[in-house]
Write a protein that holds these residues in place. Structure first.
Motif, PDB file in Angstrom:
ATOM      1  N   ASP A 152       0.832  -1.202   0.000  1.00  0.00           N
ATOM      2  CA  ASP A 152       0.000   0.000   0.000  1.00  0.00           C
ATOM      3  C   ASP A 152       0.869   1.254   0.000  1.00  0.00           C
ATOM      4  O   ASP A 152       2.089   1.176   0.067  1.00  0.00           O
ATOM      5  N   ASP A 154      -6.074  10.486  -6.853  1.00  0.00           N
ATOM      6  CA  ASP A 154      -6.824   9.661  -5.899  1.00  0.00           C
ATOM      7  C   ASP A 154      -7.005  10.408  -4.587  1.00  0.00           C
ATOM      8  O   ASP A 154      -7.994  10.205  -3.880  1.00  0.00           O
ATOM      9  N   GLU A 206       2.946  10.386  -8.771  1.00  0.00           N
ATOM     10  CA  GLU A 206       2.371   9.096  -9.189  1.00  0.00           C
ATOM     11  C   GLU A 206       3.306   7.989  -8.734  1.00  0.00           C
ATOM     12  O   GLU A 206       4.461   7.914  -9.140  1.00  0.00           O
ATOM     13  N   THR A 244      -1.078   4.833  -7.814  1.00  0.00           N
ATOM     14  CA  THR A 244      -1.747   5.781  -6.904  1.00  0.00           C
ATOM     15  C   THR A 244      -1.220   7.189  -7.176  1.00  0.00           C
ATOM     16  O   THR A 244      -0.012   7.402  -7.257  1.00  0.00           O
TER      17      THR A 244
END
Ligand SMILES: [Zn+2]
Length: 230
Positions: free
Chosen positions: A3, A163, A134, A139
């Motif tokens: 993540d 996002d 980016e 993401t």
């Protein structure tokens, strides 16, 4: 891929632990009054990204870059000034608005910002900027830097479809929650991490005020030192 972990370090300073395992610092003023003690001396810095040259954003950039041999990406005039402070001269890390720099799979695109930028002695350090970051997994984070809301945020939203937007909300030197709500509307972004508030009494805006003014937006407001996954 892992993540994206985002840690607020107070004021406009953030650490991003990227999916590719890099540690990116944004505007690392780690001596700000709200930065937790444990975060003031990083154990690793892989990349530093600056929005502009004011002391509350430049912070400890020179020391950190030297200690960790970390690349620093900033607008050309600011990056040139940093070279004069002892950092390696790197034209490839010194873009201007509309330009992109790619380092280890992280793509940084410089955007406009409405503010000012100078060294403590008044030296011109180029225009203030924002960034579209980016990450390796796609993401995309819009880092507005210090700015008012401006119409071209709509264009940033259209081109980059962020996002998450990291926006200043304190007011006085930047937009306040009302401006940030407008910025989010222009960007079309529905997740926001506010910053540049609460550092000094003058920076009055609060995340709750932004929540009230931007009801359709998820306002993620970590405490200083807190990490959120985005
Ligand atoms: Zn600032």
């Amino acid at each position: 891929m892992a993540d994206v972990d985002l840690t607020w370090l107070g004021h406009a300073a953030f650490r991003i632990d990227t999916p590719g395992g890099k540690r990116l610092y944004l505007d690392p003023w780690l001596s700000n009054p709200r930065c937790p003690e444990a975060e003031r001396q990083p154990e690793r810095v892989d990349l530093i990204v600056l929005t502009h040259g004011h002391g509350d954003h430049l912070g400890e950039t020179v020391e950190l870059a030297q200690q960790f041999s970390a690349p620093v990406v900033a607008i050309i005039e600011l990056r040139g000034w940093l070279a004069a402070q002892g950092l390696e001269e790197r034209m490839d890390h010194a873009p201007n608005k509309g330009g992109s720099v790619e380092i280890d799979g992280i793509r940084l695109t410089m955007t406009d910002a409405k503010h000012s930028s100078s060294a403590e002695d008044g030296t011109y350090l180029g225009e203030p900027a924002g960034w579209v970051v980016e990450l390796e997994n796609g993401t995309t984070i819009y880092v507005a830097g210090d700015t008012s809301a401006f119409g071209d945020m709509q264009l940033i939203g259209r081109v980059h479809e962020p996002d998450v937007a990291i926006l200043p909300i304190g007011g006085h030197f930047t937009m306040d929650p009302e401006g940030a709500a407008l910025a989010l509307e222009l960007l079309g972004t529905t997740r926001c991490v506010p910053c540049h508030y609460g550092t000094f009494p003058l920076l009055r805006g609060t995340p709750d005020e932004l929540r009230r003014l931007a009801p359709g937006v998820e306002v993620l407001a970590p405490e200083p030192g807190e990490t959120i996954t985005i």
